[in-house]
Each structure stands twice: as C-alpha cells, then as structure tokens.
Design an enzyme around this catalytic site. Structure first.
Site, PDB file in Angstrom:
ATOM      1  N   ASP A 102      24.503  -3.144  60.804  1.00  0.00           N
ATOM      2  CA  ASP A 102      25.658  -3.965  61.184  1.00  0.00           C
ATOM      3  C   ASP A 102      25.155  -5.387  61.487  1.00  0.00           C
ATOM      4  OD1 ASP A 102      28.181  -4.763  61.989  1.00  0.00           O
ATOM      5  OD2 ASP A 102      28.234  -3.558  63.801  1.00  0.00           O
ATOM      6  N   PHE A 152      35.455   0.376  62.477  1.00  0.00           N
ATOM      7  CA  PHE A 152      34.650   1.305  63.253  1.00  0.00           C
ATOM      8  C   PHE A 152      34.723   2.685  62.633  1.00  0.00           C
ATOM      9  CE2 PHE A 152      33.160   4.067  66.539  1.00  0.00           C
ATOM     10  CZ  PHE A 152      32.080   3.353  67.031  1.00  0.00           C
TER      11      PHE A 152
HETATM   12  P1  IMP Z   1      23.461  -3.263  64.785  1.00  0.00           P
HETATM   13  O1  IMP Z   1      22.323  -3.237  65.768  1.00  0.00           O
HETATM   14  O2  IMP Z   1      24.512  -4.239  65.180  1.00  0.00           O
HETATM   15  O3  IMP Z   1      23.016  -3.470  63.357  1.00  0.00           O
HETATM   16  O4  IMP Z   1      24.186  -1.887  64.908  1.00  0.00           O
HETATM   17  C1  IMP Z   1      23.718  -0.803  64.284  1.00  0.00           C
HETATM   18  C2  IMP Z   1      23.984   0.468  65.070  1.00  0.00           C
HETATM   19  O5  IMP Z   1      25.233   0.434  65.770  1.00  0.00           O
HETATM   20  C3  IMP Z   1      24.100   1.605  64.090  1.00  0.00           C
HETATM   21  O6  IMP Z   1      22.852   2.225  63.923  1.00  0.00           O
HETATM   22  C4  IMP Z   1      25.112   2.514  64.737  1.00  0.00           C
HETATM   23  O7  IMP Z   1      24.439   3.433  65.556  1.00  0.00           O
HETATM   24  C5  IMP Z   1      25.951   1.633  65.581  1.00  0.00           C
HETATM   25  N1  IMP Z   1      27.225   1.316  64.912  1.00  0.00           N
HETATM   26  C6  IMP Z   1      27.567   0.150  64.300  1.00  0.00           C
HETATM   27  N2  IMP Z   1      28.805   0.218  63.781  1.00  0.00           N
HETATM   28  C7  IMP Z   1      29.244   1.474  64.066  1.00  0.00           C
HETATM   29  C8  IMP Z   1      30.460   2.180  63.741  1.00  0.00           C
HETATM   30  O8  IMP Z   1      31.380   1.677  63.086  1.00  0.00           O
HETATM   31  N3  IMP Z   1      30.531   3.475  64.177  1.00  0.00           N
HETATM   32  C9  IMP Z   1      29.546   4.085  64.875  1.00  0.00           C
HETATM   33  N4  IMP Z   1      28.402   3.474  65.189  1.00  0.00           N
HETATM   34  C10 IMP Z   1      28.246   2.181  64.784  1.00  0.00           C
END
Ligand code: IMP
Ligand code: MG
Length: 180
Positions: A102, A152
């Site tokens: 993300d 989400f």
């Molecule tokens: P980042 O650190 O912002 O890249 O977020 C990545 C982590 O956030 C992922 O490994 C997921 O565990 C969690 N995450 C991000 N978006 C979602 C979602 O839409 N549903 C569930 N978990 C999410």
C-alpha cells in the site's frame, strides 16, 4: 456485521497464482519465502503448493509477524515487529511474500531489517495485491497478482478487526456515505 462485496473470486485468485508460480520458477532457482503474518499466510501457502506441484524447486518458508494496523482501516504509520525471525538468513536470497503493498511503509521496513540485521544477500518482493495509489515510499513489487484501487479489502487471509480472514475470495467493505 459489515456488508462485504466480492472483488476477486476464488477462481480468479487460483488462476492468477498458477501463472505467478510459472513466472517465479522461470526466474529463481531456490526460494526462501519470508511470509508476513498474518495476512499473507493463505496466499503464501497456495503459492508454495503450486510451485511444488509444477517444479522441483525447494521452497523454504520463514515467517515474521508485523503489524501497522491496530483496530482501524488506516495504517498507524508505525511498524510493530510482533515476532522477528530467529533463523539464520545470512547471505541468502529471500523473497518477501505479503498480502498488500500500500504506502510501502511495511515492506520498506522489512527490506531494511532483512538486509541490515539478517544480512541477507538480496530481497525480492511478491504481493497478492498492489494498491499503487497511496505509495509514499520508493518500493515496488517484483511479482504481484492484482493491482487494485484504494479500497479496504478483506478475505483470503486479510482481515478487518480479526474478522473475514477465512473467506476464500477477496472482498471489500463499501464505505458508508451519507446522503444529503
Ligand atoms: P503499507 O505499510 O501502507 O504498505 O501497508 C501494508 C500493510 O497494511 C499490508 O501488509 C496489510 O497488512 C495492511 N493493509 C493495507 N491495506 C489493507 C486492506 O485493504 N485490508 C487489510 N489490510 C490492509
Ligand atoms: Mg500485512
């Protein structure tokens, strides 16, 4: 209960993992998966099983528990390493397996940990879903199954408040919008 809408069916996930496994075995001779728990567990299990089914490549699986979400649907901005890796990964080529890329905060943190603390030789990144829109760190996936919009998602290992991990498809929770 929140209403879940289907985004990607189980069949589509299965078909995509078959293609992904083919790509991975073409480009890698040994695999050391670093699976980010809990969200990537189901994805990693299916991917490893498919690689085993079509090749003789050895797949070593290591697990790490990271958390950046508490009870919310947005990242806390801080990564909590709930459980690190005790195994020796010195000099190994590893592949991170995660559910979603993300903002990139989680995988930037994990890549640094693997390179600097576990002293791995190289890090590749393989994710089930890529939400490009919110990327805030200079990181990208070497392999990904699907690109999705900024919704989400839950299911196929991913949760909202510890719920929905067991769904065999990927769904999303529609945002409640107030009319008028
Ligand atoms: P980042 O650190 O912002 O890249 O977020 C990545 C982590 O956030 C992922 O490994 C997921 O565990 C969690 N995450 C991000 N978006 C979602 C979602 O839409 N549903 C569930 N978990 C999410
Ligand atoms: Mg995660």
């Amino acid at each position: 209960m929140q209403k879940i809408k289907k985004l990607i069916s189980h069949k589509k996930i299965e078909d995509r993992i078959k293609l992904l496994a083919k790509d991975i075995i073409k480009e890698n001779t040994e695999l050391n998966f670093v699976v980010v728990l809990k969200g990537a567990k189901i994805f990693a299990r299916h991917l490893a099983a498919e690689i085993k089914r079509i090749s003789d490549i050895k797949v070593n699986v290591y697990e790490i528990t990271l958390s950046s979400y508490s009870d919310k649907v947005s990242s806390s901005g801080v990564i909590d390493m709930v459980e690190g890796i005790k195994d020796d990964l010195f000099g190994k080529d590893v592949m991170i397996i995660d559910d979603i890329l993300d903002t990139g905060l989680t995988l930037t943190f994990l890549r640094k940990y693997l390179l600097e603390e576990k002293k791995v030789k190289s890090v590749k990144i393989c994710v089930l879903l890529d939400k490009k829109k919110k990327r805030a760190h200079d990181i990208s996936a070497d392999y990904e199954c699907f690109k999705i919009d900024d919704v989400f998602v839950v299911g196929y290992g991913m949760d909202f408040n510890h719920n929905y991990r067991g769904l065999d498809y990927i769904g999303f929770i529609p945002l409640q919008t107030r009319q008028g």
